[in-house]
Design a protein around this motif. Structure first.
Motif, mmCIF file in Angstrom:
data_model
loop_
_atom_site.group_PDB
_atom_site.id
_atom_site.type_symbol
_atom_site.label_atom_id
_atom_site.label_comp_id
_atom_site.label_asym_id
_atom_site.label_seq_id
_atom_site.Cartn_x
_atom_site.Cartn_y
_atom_site.Cartn_z
ATOM 1 N N LEU A 1 31.417 49.655 25.807
ATOM 2 C CA LEU A 1 31.034 50.934 26.396
ATOM 3 C C LEU A 1 31.245 50.893 27.913
ATOM 4 N N PRO A 2 31.779 51.960 28.494
ATOM 5 C CA PRO A 2 32.089 51.961 29.923
ATOM 6 C C PRO A 2 30.839 51.999 30.803
ATOM 7 N N GLY A 3 31.044 51.668 32.063
ATOM 8 C CA GLY A 3 29.982 51.766 33.061
ATOM 9 C C GLY A 3 29.212 50.485 33.311
ATOM 10 N N LYS A 4 29.601 49.404 32.694
ATOM 11 C CA LYS A 4 28.879 48.140 32.864
ATOM 12 C C LYS A 4 29.375 47.374 34.089
ATOM 13 N N LYS A 5 28.473 46.572 34.618
ATOM 14 C CA LYS A 5 28.805 45.680 35.726
ATOM 15 C C LYS A 5 28.669 44.234 35.246
ATOM 16 N N ALA A 6 29.351 43.340 35.935
ATOM 17 C CA ALA A 6 29.261 41.919 35.590
ATOM 18 C C ALA A 6 29.226 41.076 36.856
ATOM 19 N N ALA A 7 28.552 39.949 36.742
ATOM 20 C CA ALA A 7 28.489 38.970 37.825
ATOM 21 C C ALA A 7 28.777 37.595 37.232
ATOM 22 N N LEU A 8 29.543 36.816 37.956
ATOM 23 C CA LEU A 8 29.881 35.454 37.547
ATOM 24 C C LEU A 8 29.213 34.472 38.497
ATOM 25 N N ILE A 9 28.567 33.465 37.937
ATOM 26 C CA ILE A 9 27.919 32.415 38.720
ATOM 27 C C ILE A 9 28.530 31.097 38.284
ATOM 28 N N LEU A 10 29.177 30.414 39.235
ATOM 29 C CA LEU A 10 30.007 29.259 38.904
ATOM 30 C C LEU A 10 29.659 28.041 39.768
ATOM 31 N N PRO A 11 28.639 27.278 39.402
ATOM 32 C CA PRO A 11 28.343 26.038 40.122
ATOM 33 C C PRO A 11 29.411 24.982 39.826
ATOM 34 N N GLN A 12 29.671 24.154 40.807
ATOM 35 C CA GLN A 12 30.666 23.094 40.629
ATOM 36 C C GLN A 12 30.281 21.880 41.461
ATOM 37 N N GLY A 13 30.758 20.729 41.043
ATOM 38 C CA GLY A 13 30.503 19.504 41.775
ATOM 39 C C GLY A 13 31.368 19.365 43.014
ATOM 40 N N ASP A 14 32.594 19.843 42.954
ATOM 41 C CA ASP A 14 33.511 19.735 44.093
ATOM 42 C C ASP A 14 32.944 20.488 45.291
ATOM 43 N N ALA A 15 32.997 19.863 46.454
ATOM 44 C CA ALA A 15 32.446 20.472 47.665
ATOM 45 C C ALA A 15 33.318 21.597 48.227
ATOM 46 N N ASN A 16 34.554 21.683 47.795
ATOM 47 C CA ASN A 16 35.467 22.711 48.288
ATOM 48 C C ASN A 16 35.311 23.974 47.423
ATOM 49 N N PRO A 17 34.774 25.061 47.978
ATOM 50 C CA PRO A 17 34.550 26.259 47.166
ATOM 51 C C PRO A 17 35.842 26.930 46.705
ATOM 52 N N MET B 1 37.008 39.863 32.706
ATOM 53 C CA MET B 1 35.911 40.839 32.605
ATOM 54 C C MET B 1 36.403 42.246 32.950
ATOM 55 N N GLU B 2 37.241 42.344 33.966
ATOM 56 C CA GLU B 2 37.789 43.654 34.349
ATOM 57 C C GLU B 2 38.677 44.221 33.242
ATOM 58 N N PHE B 3 39.408 43.362 32.554
ATOM 59 C CA PHE B 3 40.258 43.788 31.441
ATOM 60 C C PHE B 3 39.436 44.517 30.377
ATOM 61 N N PHE B 4 38.182 44.080 30.195
ATOM 62 C CA PHE B 4 37.295 44.716 29.227
ATOM 63 C C PHE B 4 36.609 45.961 29.787
ATOM 64 N N GLY B 5 36.911 46.302 31.038
ATOM 65 C CA GLY B 5 36.380 47.520 31.627
ATOM 66 C C GLY B 5 35.123 47.347 32.452
ATOM 67 N N LEU B 6 34.716 46.125 32.714
ATOM 68 C CA LEU B 6 33.522 45.891 33.514
ATOM 69 C C LEU B 6 33.874 45.891 34.999
ATOM 70 N N ARG B 7 32.945 46.375 35.807
ATOM 71 C CA ARG B 7 33.084 46.282 37.265
ATOM 72 C C ARG B 7 32.456 44.956 37.683
ATOM 73 N N VAL B 8 33.247 44.093 38.307
ATOM 74 C CA VAL B 8 32.837 42.715 38.551
ATOM 75 C C VAL B 8 32.629 42.466 40.039
ATOM 76 N N ALA B 9 31.491 41.872 40.358
ATOM 77 C CA ALA B 9 31.221 41.446 41.735
ATOM 78 C C ALA B 9 32.068 40.222 42.052
ATOM 79 N N ALA B 10 32.232 39.945 43.330
ATOM 80 C CA ALA B 10 32.914 38.711 43.722
ATOM 81 C C ALA B 10 32.152 37.534 43.114
ATOM 82 N N PRO B 11 32.859 36.600 42.487
ATOM 83 C CA PRO B 11 32.176 35.467 41.846
ATOM 84 C C PRO B 11 31.360 34.657 42.858
ATOM 85 N N LEU B 12 30.204 34.218 42.420
ATOM 86 C CA LEU B 12 29.379 33.334 43.232
ATOM 87 C C LEU B 12 29.762 31.901 42.865
#
Length: 189
Positions: A117-133, A147-158
Motif C-alpha cells: 500500500l502506498p504512503g509508507k516510509k522506511a528507515a534503515l539502521i546498519l551497525p558495522q564493525g568497520d570504522a569507515n562509514p 525499499m524504494e522499488f517497493f514504493g516506500l519513501r526511505v530516509a538516508a540510511p543510518l
C-alpha cells in the motif's frame, strides 16, 4: 497529540540486546514519543524459508509457503512506517535480513509493480564493525533502492561504524539521537 500511525521495527540481528536491537528500539521510542504505536519483530525468532522463486505469488497474489512470514505480510501492509535494522556482516546484511527482503517478492505483481500500500516510509539502521562509514555505502544504497522499488519513501540510511562489542552503541549519544530522530521522522508528515 493524537496519532494512529503504526511503525514496525524489524531486527535482523541474531543478538537480542545487541547494537542493532538497541538502535531499532531507540528509533521505535522516537516513533512512540511522536504518537505512533509500535511493534518489534526479531527476524531470528521467525521460522521462514528462503524465497523459492516459484512465481506462485504472481498468479495467486500471495506466497504459497506457509511459514513465519504469514504473520509478517499483513504487518507490512498495515503499518505506516518500517524500520529495518541489520548488522553488516562481511559487507552484507545478515542472511536472515536478506532472506526477509527476498520474501518481499510476494509483494510484487506479475508486471513487477508493488502491491505494498502506498504512503509508507522506511528507515534503515546498519551497525558495522568497520570504522569507515563509507566502506559499505554501496550495500546501504542498494537496500535503500530496494525499499524504494517497493514504493516506500526511505530516509538516508543510518550507518553506525566501529561497533565491535554488544551494547557499545549506548555510549554514542550522537548515534542514539540519530536513531531516535529516524523514528520521529517516520511519523512526521
Amino acid at each position: 497529540m493524537h496519532c494512529s500511525m503504526k511503525v514496525v521495527g524489524f531486527v535482523g540481528s541474531p543478538r537480542k540486546g545487541g547494537n542493532t536491537d538497541i538502535l531499532v528500539g531507540h528509533a521505535l521510542k522516537g516513533a512512540v514519543d511522536a504518537g505512533a504505536k509500535r511493534t518489534v519483530v526479531h527476524l531470528n525468532d521467525l521460522a521462514f524459508r528462503d524465497c523459492q522463486g516459484c512465481g506462485y505469488c504472481k498468479k495467486a497474489g500471495e506466497c504459497r509457503l506457509n511459514d513465519g512470514m504469514d504473520d509478517i505480510y499483513p504487518l507490512v501492509q498495515e503499518c505506516d512506517g518500517i524500520i529495518l535494522g541489520t548488522p553488516i556482516y562481511f559487507g552484507m546484511p545478515t542472511g536472515t535480513a536478506k532472506s526477509f527482503i527476498d520474501r518481499w517478492y510476494a509483494f510484487l505483481n506479475a508486471d513487477f509493480s508493488s502491491r505494498i500500500l502506498p504512503g509508507k516510509k522506511a528507515a534503515l539502521i546498519l551497525p558495522q564493525g568497520d570504522a569507515n562509514p563509507d566502506v559499505y555505502a554501496p550495500m546501504a544504497a542498494h537496500l535503500s533502492a530496494t525499499m524504494e522499488f517497493f514504493g516506500l519513501r526511505v530516509a538516508a540510511p543510518l550507518i553506525v561504524p566501529g561497533l565491535l562489542e554488544p551494547g557499545e552503541v549506548e555510549d554514542d549519544s550522537a548515534m542514539m539521537d540519530r536513531a531516535y530522530a529516524l523514528g520521529r521522522w517516520l511519523v512526521s508528515e
